[in-house]
Design an enzyme around this catalytic site. Sequence first.
Site, PDB file in Angstrom:
ATOM      1  N   HIS A  69       0.724  -1.244   0.023  1.00  0.00           N
ATOM      2  CA  HIS A  69       0.209  -0.086  -0.062  1.00  0.00           C
ATOM      3  C   HIS A  69       0.530   1.328   0.268  1.00  0.00           C
ATOM      4  CE1 HIS A  69      -3.843   2.133   0.966  1.00  0.00           C
ATOM      5  NE2 HIS A  69      -2.937   3.208   1.277  1.00  0.00           N
ATOM      6  N   CYS A  70       0.832   1.994  -0.912  1.00  0.00           N
ATOM      7  CA  CYS A  70       1.111   3.182  -1.100  1.00  0.00           C
ATOM      8  C   CYS A  70       1.149   4.387  -1.133  1.00  0.00           C
ATOM      9  CB  CYS A  70       2.056   3.054  -2.735  1.00  0.00           C
ATOM     10  SG  CYS A  70       3.281   4.428  -3.232  1.00  0.00           S
ATOM     11  N   PRO A  71       1.833   5.210   0.254  1.00  0.00           N
ATOM     12  CA  PRO A  71       1.120   6.661   0.802  1.00  0.00           C
ATOM     13  C   PRO A  71       1.008   7.621  -0.716  1.00  0.00           C
ATOM     14  CG  PRO A  71       2.896   6.432   1.971  1.00  0.00           C
ATOM     15  CD  PRO A  71       2.588   4.657   1.042  1.00  0.00           C
ATOM     16  N   ASN A  74      -1.728   6.831  -2.353  1.00  0.00           N
ATOM     17  CA  ASN A  74      -3.064   6.554  -1.030  1.00  0.00           C
ATOM     18  C   ASN A  74      -3.958   5.654  -2.337  1.00  0.00           C
ATOM     19  OD1 ASN A  74      -5.095   7.307   0.814  1.00  0.00           O
ATOM     20  ND2 ASN A  74      -6.258   8.639  -0.544  1.00  0.00           N
ATOM     21  N   ASN A  75      -3.547   4.441  -2.486  1.00  0.00           N
ATOM     22  CA  ASN A  75      -3.930   3.447  -3.068  1.00  0.00           C
ATOM     23  C   ASN A  75      -2.710   2.078  -3.041  1.00  0.00           C
ATOM     24  OD1 ASN A  75      -5.904   1.763  -4.552  1.00  0.00           O
ATOM     25  ND2 ASN A  75      -6.427   3.172  -6.229  1.00  0.00           N
TER      26      ASN A  75
END
Length: 353
Positions: A69-71, A74-75
Amino acid sequence: MLLNWTVMILYNYFNAMFVGPGYVPLGWTPEKSQDCMYLQYCKVCQSYKAPRSHHCRKCNRCVMKMDHHCPWINNCCGYQNHASFTLFLLLAPLGCIHASFIFIMTMYTQLYNRISFGWSSVKIDMSAAKRDPRPIIPFGLSAFAASLFALGLALGTTIAVGMLFIIQMKVILTNKTSIESWIEEKAKDRIQYYQTGETFIFPYDMGSKWKNFRQVFTWSGIPEGDGLDWPVRDGCHQYSLTIEQLKQKADKRVRSVRYRAIEDYSGVCCPVTKGVKTFFTTPCTEEPRIALHKGDLILATRGLKHWMYGEKILISAADGGIRERGWFPRNCVEKCQYDSETDQPVDGEKKSK
């Protein structure tokens, strides 16, 4: 050229953000009912976890071929947007390298026109250039400071994002994800720990870097397959990886240790009332903390010196029900002395005699 870099970077960035990784349909089950025994069941999505899928706490869905999950976007990075995300990681450093070259040459030429060399000193006059022609854009002290700051940002982005790109390419060329690389390492540790004599072979490696590359990058931009069924190498079972995950999950339950809460804990990230060492050694991770009340039972699966990670057994979820998972301070719990089924040491903790 800079506009070209910007358009390509933003295009892949927003693709990765809005296209998304692709989610396992709610209530999904395999075509053959007997295959359910090889899969884990997600109680949140009310469906079985398809091969290579994992449940994301942030997205609250089971993500197909989840990498992480990549900040930034945001997905999650997964099946559908893995190519766009990797291209973003490639183009951003390339654009920053181009910008860095422009900044360096700008500062060099402007400083060269403002330096006066004497017999015993070197003077720099930022008010105006010493030679004609005068620059079209004024370049003073503030412009020099801004260019130097922008150069630092560009070089920092090149190094940081470039390293992430290298990491992503390593897993793509072996047709893995970051999570699957971790699962493979744990499989080797499990086999070595129990001396079972097994040999775990990662089933989705096609044996060729080009074939693995083509699993993610295609001319159409749409990845191969449907995200639920995957081609496997010869000699491997369609559910080889999920079977290994079930073995690791069972092993995790065997090694877990039952603890009882002796103090209340609110679930804050850095608790002030639990001691200075606990406050300053809080785990640097996005994993949640769980609130504890005196008397709660927790199954701890791993631990640090002052923190532990485990699952809180809810009163209404006995015998394998839903559990809350997260970190909690070690000094808030004590080990249950009469738990014969789980009387094993947590990672990093010596077994008491």
